[in-house]
Design an enzyme around this catalytic site. Structure first.
Site, PDB file in Angstrom:
ATOM      1  N   TYR A  69      32.389  48.917  81.505  1.00 41.57           N
ATOM      2  CA  TYR A  69      32.050  49.961  80.736  1.00 41.57           C
ATOM      3  C   TYR A  69      31.968  50.839  81.361  1.00 41.57           C
ATOM      4  O   TYR A  69      32.221  50.634  83.262  1.00 41.57           O
ATOM      5  CB  TYR A  69      31.072  48.977  80.014  1.00 41.57           C
ATOM      6  CG  TYR A  69      31.273  47.993  78.931  1.00 41.57           C
ATOM      7  CD1 TYR A  69      32.762  48.225  78.313  1.00 41.57           C
ATOM      8  CD2 TYR A  69      30.531  47.225  78.594  1.00 41.57           C
ATOM      9  CE1 TYR A  69      33.264  46.764  77.419  1.00 41.57           C
ATOM     10  CE2 TYR A  69      31.543  45.723  78.344  1.00 41.57           C
ATOM     11  CZ  TYR A  69      32.050  46.096  77.513  1.00 41.57           C
ATOM     12  OH  TYR A  69      32.699  44.302  76.926  1.00 41.57           O
TER      13      TYR A  69
ATOM     14  N   ARG B 110      27.297  30.760  74.706  1.00 43.10           N
ATOM     15  CA  ARG B 110      27.730  29.445  74.127  1.00 43.10           C
ATOM     16  C   ARG B 110      26.757  28.624  73.597  1.00 43.10           C
ATOM     17  O   ARG B 110      26.885  28.055  72.439  1.00 43.10           O
ATOM     18  CB  ARG B 110      29.121  28.949  75.502  1.00 43.10           C
ATOM     19  CG  ARG B 110      30.247  30.496  75.366  1.00 43.10           C
ATOM     20  CD  ARG B 110      30.885  29.801  76.350  1.00 43.10           C
ATOM     21  NE  ARG B 110      30.398  29.975  77.359  1.00 43.10           N
ATOM     22  CZ  ARG B 110      31.482  29.871  78.390  1.00 43.10           C
ATOM     23  NH1 ARG B 110      32.036  28.999  78.460  1.00 43.10           N
ATOM     24  NH2 ARG B 110      30.184  29.679  79.804  1.00 43.10           N
TER      25      ARG B 110
END
Length: 714
Positions: A197, A345
């Site tokens: 980013y 997750r």
């Protein structure tokens, strides 16, 4: 497992002035659950509230755009670029605080990875004009995925190389966003300076080729981030916790960030006044396998050694992530290698994981199977979801209670049947589970053999069915007569798919195995078809294995098959979907020369995108020949012959051929029972092959419908 078994992971922690009830954080994940206009609505609030209620110490939201819509990374992301977003942000904070969790936004600008800018035709903000991509990110996508993904509309991308004035403008945007976070009631803020980013692209010598004061040396490349930290600190004051997410390295990028760079960068960040470091990693986005090799690693604990190197050089805490099991995280915290574990997750699969660990109920934690359903959804601009927990991302639609007291017969002991039975029993129903085989598990047993992570779910489902006291009847054929005697209020049919051999010339040769033949062979089962294709020594060996229970120990089967399998050296697999590709890997790792052939134009249907990226790359690394788009496939006595997608004739030597395709839904029993007057709900592969996610989601829908609720599971 009790709290004392994880005394370090479950102990209180501190980041700056922020006290946390344990050392478990929700890692920032792209969720795409906010409103289309960037507001936090009920969907994302209830999603994070479930994590807070589940006992996590800290929630770090997915990306919150400081310049939104500019710099937007994904559809339906959080925006924090204007005061108009404060009401939704405040509601999110209240929901987390109501359950004792602390919460922080991840302050973010997408820069070179700002997908929303590309879609909108806005220029991409960057330190330098990027070099041409080294590969095609979409080469592993199926045609239908490419057609559905909005990035297929992108025809060209314009770049805005930032001036010093632009940099100062963005610095102020980060500071204003941090002030907004404090006013909304957040407990701290994470500055995202990783994953390619904007801030990360300035740090990386690969993407930053500037020659001014923001390029060149690491000190210059860090200048933008350090100015952001200083401005944020000035905006929020000394007591508001602020930390930074940093790449420990850039995998697969020659000339990118190294761990040595990261250690020095982390020291600069600490000196600038940050209260902690979140250790992560990035990768060359053009190399598909690396999408599961850095910030969402496939290898357990992959990032831990790098996080430990940062911690050794710092006095502030380090937050580590990346497939870290609780016991491993506890040991690393105890050793001083890290201070916090952020989980992604695992908390999508079971947001109550921290509470269950604290209460000594580790056996009840619904396990993640690392199938990449969650992140793969984001890759095609869909809201996050989970294969094993259908409620994830749909918490705002779930009923508070379900009707109970019914008698329900569940037919089929695979994942769909076991999960249906578990949910129905938990809702207070009398449940009878009928399975015609010798044991529970169905095709999940075979799927667990080839992909061991699946065995975690298999074991969990079996244990939960047993613990619930469900009336399980093995070796029982479901017939209308039997069901009439049981007099159920509802019937769930979860009998699986029909797996007939497709009409391929030569499929009747004795060396040709179907997928069902392979499953029976590996798991010690038998059939008339298999007897005709195997030697008496093979039949005796598998029979002994089944009789002694050895073939029920999948780890033992995995080990034993490295030494002996009743298959020749050369194996041709017809079928390039999930089963065929996982079988190819399994066989190649056991010394077989494998060729995979299919008429499908691209391989990997049934695999999620990120899992497919990794598996297909690994198959090529194993030296497996892959032939998608093949035509005129036929099986001869010594080879599979076909025309490849370039029009050339090919021949794959084959001592044995495995046909791993042709599975279709089979509603024969369901239709028969409906005709007999039963209220029937179909679940799993009998409705069409949907693999584990289809089974778990179908079970949730059936249980909700039987309980009188609208089955809102996406």
């Amino acid at each position: 497992m009790s709290r004392t078994h994880l005394p370090h992971l479950l102990s209180p922690g501190r980041i700056g002035s922020m006290e946390l009830r344990n050392r478990i954080a929700v890692t920032a994940m792209g969720a795409s659950l906010a409103e289309i206009d960037g507001h936090c609505g009920e969907r994302i609030i209830r999603y994070h509230e479930a994590q807070a209620e589940g006992g996590v110490g800290l929630i770090i939201t997915g990306v919150a755009g400081v310049a939104w819509p500019v710099g937007g990374n994904q559809v339906n992301q959080i925006a924090i670029s204007d005061d108009r977003f404060l009401p939704g942000l405040e509601a999110l904070v209240r929901a987390a605080h109501a359950h004792g969790a602390k919460i922080a936004p991840q302050l973010h600008h997408g820069g070179l990875v700002a997908m929303e800018d590309m879609l909108a035709g806005r220029p991409i903000w960057c330190p330098s004009l990027p070099e041409p991509a080294s590969g095609d990110f979409t080469e592993m996508f199926l045609a239908e995925e490419l057609a559905a993904a909005p990035f297929g509309r992108i025809r060209s991308v314009d770049f805005k190389v930032m001036t010093a004035e632009d940099i100062a403008f963005v610095v102020n945007q980060f500071a204003a966003a941090a002030d907004r976070a404090k006013r909304a009631g957040f407990d701290g803020a994470e500055i995202h300076a990783g994953h390619g980013y904007l801030l990360s692209s300035f740090i990386s010598p690969k993407s930053n080729r500037r020659t001014d004061e923001y390029g060149g040396s690491l000190e210059n490349r860090m200048r933008f981030l350090l100015e952001v930290i200083a401005a944020v600190r000035a905006a929020v004051g000394p007591d508001f916790p602020v930390w930074v997410k940093l790449d420990t390295r850039e995998e697969g990028k020659k000339g990118g960030i190294t761990i040595e760079d990261a250690v020095r960068a982390a020291q600069m960040v600490e000196a600038a006044g940050a209260d902690a470091i979140t250790a992560t990693a990035y990768h060359d986005a053009g190399k598909p396998k690396l999408h599961s090799g850095s910030h969402t690693p496939h290898e357990p604990g992959l990032n831990l050694p790098f996080a430990a190197q940062l911690r050794k050089a710092l006095t502030i805490p380090v937050i580590a992530s990346g497939r870290i099991e609780p016991e491993v995280g506890d040991a690393h915290i105890a050793s001083g290698a890290i201070d916090f574990v952020s989980m992604g997750r695992k908390l999508l699969a079971d947001p109550a994981l921290p509470k269950k660990l604290t209460e000594g109920r580790a056996d009840e934690v619904l396990p993640c199977i690392y199938c990449y359903t969650c992140i793969s959804a984001i890759y095609v601009c869909q809201p996050l979801r989970c294969a094993v927990r259908p409620e994830t991302g749909f918490e705002h639609l779930q009923p508070k209670s379900l009707a109970s007291g019914k008698t329900v017969v569940v037919i089929g002991g695979g994942p769909g049947g076991m999960e249906s039975a578990r949910r129905l029993k938990a809702a207070g129903n009398h449940v009878i589970l009928l399975e015609q085989g010798e044991r529970l598990g169905g095709t999940l047993r075979f799927a667990s053999l080839a992909y061991p992570a699946n065995e975690r779910l298999l074991n969990w489902l079996r244990a939960q069915v047993d613990k619930a006291g469900i009336d399980v009847r093995l070796r029982t054929q479901a017939t209308p007569e039997l069901l009439k005697s049981l007099n159920p209020d509802a019937v769930v049919v979860a009998t699986g798919a029909r797996r007939a051999l497709p009409d391929i010339p030569g499929n009747d040769h004795p060396h040709v195995f179907s997928g069902d033949d392979m499953r029976k062979l590996m798991l010690g089962e038998s059939s008339d078809a298999l007897k005709a294709k195997t030697s008496w020594t093979t039949r005796i060996a598998t029979k002994i294995g089944a009789a002694t229970g050895l073939t029920d120990n999948l780890d033992l089967v995995r080990q034993a098959t490295h030494k002996w399998m009743p298959l020749g050296k050369n194996i041709a697999i017809v079928g390039g979907e999930l089963v065929g590709l996982e079988l190819a890997e399994f066989l190649a790792e056991r010394g077989r020369t494998v060729t995979v052939v299919d008429d499908a134009p691209r391989f990997g249907a049934g695999l999620t995108i990120v899992r497919r990226m990794r598996l297909i790359t690994e198959l090529k690394e194993h030296g497996i020949d892959l032939y998608p788009g093949a035509a005129d496939i036929r099986i001869d006595s010594d080879a599979v012959r076909f025309t490849d997608n370039q029009g050339a004739g090919q021949s794959a030597p084959a001592d044995h051929v495995i046909v791993a395709k042709g599975a279709t839904g089979d509603l024969t029993l369901a239709d028969q029972l409906k005709a007999a007057g039963f209220a029937v709900h179909e679940v799993g592969d009998c409705t069409g092959v949907g693999y584990i996610e289809g089974a778990m989601r179908g079970a949730a829908r059936a249980a909700a419908a039987i309980g009188g609720a609208v089955p809102n599971f996406g």
